[in-house]
Design a protein around this motif. Structure first.
Motif: not given
Lengths: 285, 372
Positions: B228-248
């Protein structure tokens, strides 16, 4: 507060402007009762009449019922009817259920054609089917005689086969309706828990289909026990059923014993149909 | 929760280049490769239609891969039917048998395996105890609440002591509060029984709460696998960054790269510094992703106010623990900022009023560069 909410939910009462429409509707209700139920009621009442004449009421009696019970011909006819109904119900329920499963669960090449052909007995006029079966049996018997020297005759066997032929589509329709809203994840759950195909069918599919199957069976039984046209054309010597017996008696004049017999059959049919409905309505979920 | 799963445990379930194409021609699962370790709580996370349920159904044996291979405990499954796989499933709608009591439901799997009668009754009672449903043996499913039905479904699967338990959005039908409770209960249960859980969900919070590892899926493909930490803190794609949590997301161009830090020009040529993992060439178009809670917001007139970006507060959304600010940088760019309310003050601290000129900043570590 509550009162306001309740009244606001009720639709405003509309004036009965279509008075002609209402009149027709009442006429319809009235004629339904007069032409559909009045004869039945009259028949039932006169089965308790102490007179042989249909037109006059001479007091209450159970004589006709007692006579019916002791009448040898009625006993034989009732036995025939029951044997035919039980056997044809059993067979047509099995065939009908399997047919429903095949139509609902599998895809095969001539499915549409088969579906149409199978429902034919529901649509085709009974007299047509009666004649068709008569011709078919005649032809089959003469062929069997010629080829194998088999001497076969019309009788309980032909009636039973004919009844199976016209009643299994009804079973299939009823069972299929139940299959259509069957939750297939239940079968998957069974498989997931280690049930093989047979166990899945035995412990999950069949028990859940049972209300539909029983409803279908009751329908088949009802159809068989009061069938006249097809039975009449495919009966032989000594294979008189109750409807045939009643017909035979009516030809010699309507007597209260016929009324009594009919009333008993009516009651039996009502019980069966109500049973069928109750089973259909019983939900599994 | 969600600790790191040590990598030395044996592999329970392995998917090798698994593809599923339905008769309709729809590619539901597209070359998915996964390794799931023994005792792991593994989630398949993605929006509806991403192929996560189909993937699960292929492990259960309800679907068969068009190409590729599913292995359970190292054995290729091929067309092995569900009843010969050492896995059990908890279905989305529970799929409890309506014509059986709770006891009969839970006993079903053991009965099919012809376990002796007294052992069945002992194990069923144990399983019901595990899900805290002792005393409900004689009830029928329709007499139970959603949460109780859910627990019967769990007991019915766990009583068979499967190698792997597959769960298809099992909490989807429950209301929010009950769902939160069940999340913790499930995780606790999984740690107690030590069975591998493969959990399908579209709820990112649920996946983060319970999982040891998560595979994020979209359009039939696995985009990222990690804790979970890797996915949330270090997303490797825009989709992941956008789908998990909120991202600017700020699109920009790489201006300078020195060792592990890049300077990217965003929103009208303003330079922001970002830590990078992979080498990046100067001049390439990239997206800078930064979580709202990582952004610091300071009024411009405050002493020593300095920031990467400057803008004006356009919206203020107070949500109790935090306040969201929408800050306009230029005509096309806004940045959402999540700022914790002052916990020492009953009035929540002073909110910045709409129109305040502010400076935004974040640590170089707090932002990610995404190439797509």
């Amino acid at each position: 507060m509550t009162a306001t909410a309740t009244t606001s939910l009720q639709a405003p009462r509309r004036k009965r402007r279509l008075s002609a429409g209402w009149a027709l509707l009442w006429l319809n209700v009235l004629s339904t009762f007069v032409f559909l139920y009045a004869p039945i009621v009259v028949m039932s009442i006169f089965s308790f009449n102490a007179s042989r004449q249909m037109q006059v009421w001479m007091g209450f009696t159970l004589d006709w019922y007692a006579r019916m019970v002791h009448d040898e011909r009625v006993r034989v006819a009732a036995e025939n009817s029951l044997v035919i109904a039980l056997v044809s119900t059993l067979v047509s329920t099995v065939i009908g259920t399997l047919t429903a499963m095949a139509l609902e669960r599998t895809r095969f090449r001539v499915k549409r054609l088969y579906e149409g052909a199978m429902y034919l007995p529901i649509i085709v006029p009974e007299i047509v089917m009666a004649i068709a079966l008569l011709v078919f049996f005649n032809l089959s018997f003469s062929w069997l005689d010629r080829l194998f020297g088999l001497q076969l005759n019309f009788g309980l066997g032909t009636i039973t086969i004919a009844h199976i032929a016209f009643s299994f589509p009804f079973v299939a329709v009823v069972v299929r309706a139940r299959l259509a809203d069957f939750d297939r994840t239940l079968e998957q759950a069974a498989q997931d828990l280690g049930a093989n195909d047979w166990q899945t069918f035995r412990y999950v599919t069949l028990p859940l289909l049972m209300p539909g199957i029983i409803a279908g069976a009751l329908l088949a039984f009802t159809l068989s026990i009061d069938d006249f046209v097809i039975t009449f054309f495919n009966a032989g010597v000594g294979s008189t059923t109750l409807p045939l017996e009643i017909y035979g008696r009516v030809r010699r004049g309507i007597t209260p014993d016929v009324n009594a017999l009919s009333t008993v059959m009516l009651l039996a049919s009502i019980v069966l149909v109500l049973g069928s409905l109750a089973f259909q309505r019983r939900r599994a979920t | 929760m969600g600790g790191f799963a040590p990598l030395d445990r044996p592999i329970d379930v392995e998917l090798i280049d698994v593809t599923k194409v339905f008769d309709s021609g729809v590619v539901a699962v597209d070359r998915v490769t996964l390794q799931i370790q023994q005792g792991e709580f593994f989630s398949l996370l993605g929006p509806s239609g991403c192929g996560k349920t189909t993937t699960l159904r292929m492990i259960a044996g309800f679907e068969h891969p068009t190409a590729g291979e599913v292995r359970i405990e190292g054995r290729p499954m091929g067309h092995t039917p569900p009843f010969r796989r050492n896995v059990n499933t908890v279905f989305q709608n529970y799929a409890l048998f309506p014509h059986m009591t709770v006891f009969e439901n839970v006993a079903f799997g053991l009965r099919m395996k012809r376990v002796p009668r007294d052992e069945i009754s002992r194990r069923v009672r144990e399983a019901l105890q595990l899900v805290r449903l002792s005393g409900f043996e004689e009830r029928y499913p329709r007499q139970l609440s959603g949460g109780q039905q859910q627990r019967v479904a769990l007991a019915r699967a766990l009583v068979n002591r499967p190698r792997v338990l597959l769960l298809d959005e099992p909490l989807g039908a429950l209301d929010l509060k009950l769902r939160k409770e069940m999340q913790l209960e499930l995780k606790h249960l999984q740690m107690t029984v030590g069975i591998t859980f493969i959990y399908v969900t579209h709820d990112q919070e649920e996946a983060l709460t319970m999982s040891d590892r998560i595979a994020v899926m979209n359009a039939g493909r696995v985009l990222q696998v990690g804790t979970p930490i890797e996915i949330y803190e270090r997303p490797t794609s825009r989709f992941v960054a956008d789908f998990i949590g909120e991202t600017n997301f700020l699109s920009g161009r790489v201006d300078d790269v020195e060792r592990d830090t890049a300077t990217v020009l965003v929103a009208g040529n303003r330079p922001v510094r970002v830590r990078i993992d992979e080498p990046l060439s100067v001049g390439s178009e990239v997206t800078v992703a930064v979580r709202p809670e990582k952004v610091q917001i300071v009024p411009l007139e405050a002493p020593g106010a300095d920031g990467l970006l400057r803008g004006r507060v356009e919206e203020v959304i107070y949500i109790g623990t935090d306040t969201f600010y929408v800050v306009r940088i230029d005509e096309t760019t806004t940045v959402r900022v999540r700022s914790q309310n002052d916990r020492n003050r009953l009035d929540g601290g002073q909110l910045l009023p709409i129109g305040t000129a502010v400076a935004l900043s974040w640590a170089p570590d707090a932002a990610r560069v995404l190439l797509d």
